[in-house]
Design a protein around this motif. Structure first.
Motif, PDB file in Angstrom:
ATOM      1  N   CYS A  94      26.169  11.001  59.908  1.00  0.00           N
ATOM      2  CA  CYS A  94      26.687  12.368  59.837  1.00  0.00           C
ATOM      3  C   CYS A  94      27.049  12.835  61.246  1.00  0.00           C
ATOM      4  CB  CYS A  94      25.646  13.311  59.228  1.00  0.00           C
ATOM      5  SG  CYS A  94      25.272  12.977  57.492  1.00  0.00           S
ATOM      6  N   SER A  96      28.097  16.142  64.011  1.00  0.00           N
ATOM      7  CA  SER A  96      27.993  17.573  64.301  1.00  0.00           C
ATOM      8  C   SER A  96      29.235  18.085  65.013  1.00  0.00           C
ATOM      9  CB  SER A  96      26.769  17.851  65.181  1.00  0.00           C
ATOM     10  OG  SER A  96      26.895  17.197  66.439  1.00  0.00           O
ATOM     11  N   GLU A 117      23.534  20.943  64.020  1.00  0.00           N
ATOM     12  CA  GLU A 117      22.946  19.745  63.418  1.00  0.00           C
ATOM     13  C   GLU A 117      24.039  18.913  62.772  1.00  0.00           C
ATOM     14  OE1 GLU A 117      20.176  21.308  60.593  1.00  0.00           O
ATOM     15  OE2 GLU A 117      21.640  22.674  59.751  1.00  0.00           O
ATOM     16  N   LYS A 119      25.801  16.997  59.928  1.00  0.00           N
ATOM     17  CA  LYS A 119      25.739  17.214  58.475  1.00  0.00           C
ATOM     18  C   LYS A 119      27.090  16.954  57.833  1.00  0.00           C
ATOM     19  CE  LYS A 119      25.885  22.102  59.738  1.00  0.00           C
ATOM     20  NZ  LYS A 119      25.098  23.362  59.700  1.00  0.00           N
ATOM     21  N   TYR A 137      24.397  18.386  54.008  1.00  0.00           N
ATOM     22  CA  TYR A 137      23.405  17.318  53.854  1.00  0.00           C
ATOM     23  C   TYR A 137      23.308  16.581  55.182  1.00  0.00           C
ATOM     24  CZ  TYR A 137      21.377  12.936  52.077  1.00  0.00           C
ATOM     25  OH  TYR A 137      20.587  11.830  51.872  1.00  0.00           O
ATOM     26  N   ASP A 138      22.096  16.431  55.717  1.00  0.00           N
ATOM     27  CA  ASP A 138      21.929  15.820  57.044  1.00  0.00           C
ATOM     28  C   ASP A 138      21.604  14.337  57.012  1.00  0.00           C
ATOM     29  OD1 ASP A 138      19.298  15.694  56.246  1.00  0.00           O
ATOM     30  OD2 ASP A 138      18.532  17.091  57.756  1.00  0.00           O
ATOM     31  N   CYS A 142      19.126  18.141  51.705  1.00  0.00           N
ATOM     32  CA  CYS A 142      20.140  19.178  51.538  1.00  0.00           C
ATOM     33  C   CYS A 142      19.718  20.388  52.366  1.00  0.00           C
ATOM     34  CB  CYS A 142      20.273  19.560  50.062  1.00  0.00           C
ATOM     35  SG  CYS A 142      20.999  18.257  49.048  1.00  0.00           S
ATOM     36  N   LEU A 143      20.697  21.141  52.833  1.00  0.00           N
ATOM     37  CA  LEU A 143      20.436  22.211  53.781  1.00  0.00           C
ATOM     38  C   LEU A 143      20.762  23.585  53.193  1.00  0.00           C
ATOM     39  CD1 LEU A 143      22.147  20.507  56.855  1.00  0.00           C
ATOM     40  CD2 LEU A 143      19.696  20.497  56.284  1.00  0.00           C
ATOM     41  N   ARG A 167      24.452  21.278  48.862  1.00  0.00           N
ATOM     42  CA  ARG A 167      25.501  20.391  49.399  1.00  0.00           C
ATOM     43  C   ARG A 167      26.613  20.324  48.362  1.00  0.00           C
ATOM     44  NH1 ARG A 167      23.741  14.068  49.157  1.00  0.00           N
ATOM     45  NH2 ARG A 167      25.896  13.870  49.908  1.00  0.00           N
TER      46      ARG A 167
END
Length: 417
Positions: A94, A96, A117, A119, A137-138, A142-143, A167
């Motif tokens: 992922c 940033s 972050e 993601k 999603y990192d 899920c964020l 996500r």
């Protein structure tokens, strides 16, 4: 590429075509039209997608070039005339990083601060002169995070998180609020919807969807929010629902013709367009348009390539800006006929000698501006005014004629818009 019905015949409707409706609208708003840009995308088979533009005046998608970094699961949104590509997955990890695309020069800039972050599967939208990046999603979780970008400070800052982790969500702007719609919490697709108040920096629950959806398309169209396609617990969807903020409820409307998850939805020039997506077998290039008057979805051509995990956004531009951009794209050097560079800048059309030297003002569309000094008309008024007046202006032809015929005295100023 024209507009074709399902059986492949050229569409000849009894009422106005999209282009006619667009040209009418353009003539009422200083000849500005909304150009759609499809950006990014990366499939598991290492197939990558670049930048495509849809011009409603000629009903064509055109490939403009590559993206700065190839990735999927990106957030795409426009702010202050640039298009931002946020986060995503490059096939390994992922990201940033954030890149900025400039439509007028068909170029990428890496001058934007990264999000806090790394993601993917984020949603991005513009509200109040800021960009908001929501969810994602990192690689592990899920964020629920919300980040806001200030272009003046070139800085992202954390805002209040959502109430649910999401996500593959939809994000829409309506009446000064952000709406986070559906998505997945990592276990299952969601029905839930929540609304963000930027004044209070707070998310509050809203009426839920009728169908759980992740990787849906979402857009605001004529005062209502549309959620199309996506995927539920079992399969890809072609169903569509619409949120009425007055009634505070979602209602089902006419479904699309094709199932589409990871679909991009865009409101542009009086139409709602569902672009691309995954139908359960392949990543499709087809486009469908929803006509509110007829309450019907119909085929509306194809993109040149698929954009799995990419995004679509609209930029409002004047046709001469778009035409000069097309000339720069021909050889990547910005050279027009005879080595003359063409530059659209702040409402003006400039000619720049290929070998350097002072630039020449060809068209000044600023209020009160007729020529280089604002008081006198351009040297070759006939050629330039052709570009000015015509929605399908052929700037290259006009400038070539200008070069051949040389300067001539102007007899009357160009019409003011």
């Amino acid at each position: 590429m024209g507009i074709y019905e399902e059986r492949g015949e050229l569409l000849k409707p009894k009422r106005k075509l999209f282009g006619q409706r667009t040209q009418d609208a353009a003539s009422k708003s200083d000849h500005q039209v909304e150009l759609l840009y499809a950006i990014g995308g990366l499939s598991h088979g290492s197939s990558v997608s670049g930048v495509e533009r849809y011009n409603p005046l000629d009903h064509e998608w055109k490939v403009l070039g590559s993206v700065s970094r190839h990735r999927s699961g990106v957030g795409v949104a426009a702010l202050n005339g640039s298009i931002y590509m946020v986060g995503g997955h490059d096939g390994v990890v992922c990201r940033s990083s954030v890149e900025r695309y400039k439509p007028e020069t068909n170029s990428w800039k890496r001058d934007v601060a990264p999000v806090s972050e790394a993601k993917r599967d984020v949603a991005v939208a513009e509200l109040g002169g800021y960009l908001y990046c929501v969810g994602g999603y990192d690689g592990l979780l899920c964020l629920s995070t919300t980040e806001r970008y200030d272009p003046l400070l070139n800085r992202w800052c954390r805002m209040a998180p959502m109430n649910r982790r999401r996500r593959g969500l939809g994000l829409a702007v309506l009446d000064g609020y952000l709406y986070a719609i559906g998505g997945s919490d990592g276990c299952s697709p969601l029905y839930s919807v929540e609304r963000y108040n930027p004044t209070e920096d707070r998310w509050t629950p809203c009426s839920p969807l009728r169908t759980c959806r992740e990787y849906l398309g979402c857009a605001t169209f004529q005062g209502k929010i549309y959620a199309v396609g996506g995927r539920d617990d079992i399969t890809e969807l072609h169903s569509v629902e619409r949120f009425d903020p007055v009634a505070n409820e979602w209602s089902a409307i006419m479904p699309m013709q094709s199932k589409r998850s990871k679909v991009s939805l865009a409101a542009s020039n009086g139409y709602l367009l569902a672009i691309g997506g995954y139908d359960g077998t392949v990543h499709v290039t087809t486009v469908e348009a929803f006509d509110l008057e007829m309450n019907k979805w119909r085929r509306f051509g194809n993109t040149q390539t698929s954009h799995p995990g990419g995004g679509v956004t609209a930029i409002k531009m004047a046709p001469y800006d778009q035409e000069t951009s097309q000339l720069r794209e021909q050889d990547g050097s910005g050279q027009g006929p005879g080595g003359l560079g063409i530059l659209g800048l702040d409402g003006q059309l400039w000619g720049v000698p290929g070998g350097g030297g002072p630039r020449t003002l060809l068209v000044n569309c600023k209020p009160g501006g007729l020529g280089g000094d604002g008081d006198s008309p351009p040297e070759d008024l006939d050629a330039v005014s052709d570009c000015w007046r015509c929605a399908h202006s052929d700037v290259e032809r006009c400038l070539a004629r200008r070069k051949v015929e040389g300067s001539r005295a102007a007899t009357s100023p160009p019409p003011r818009k």
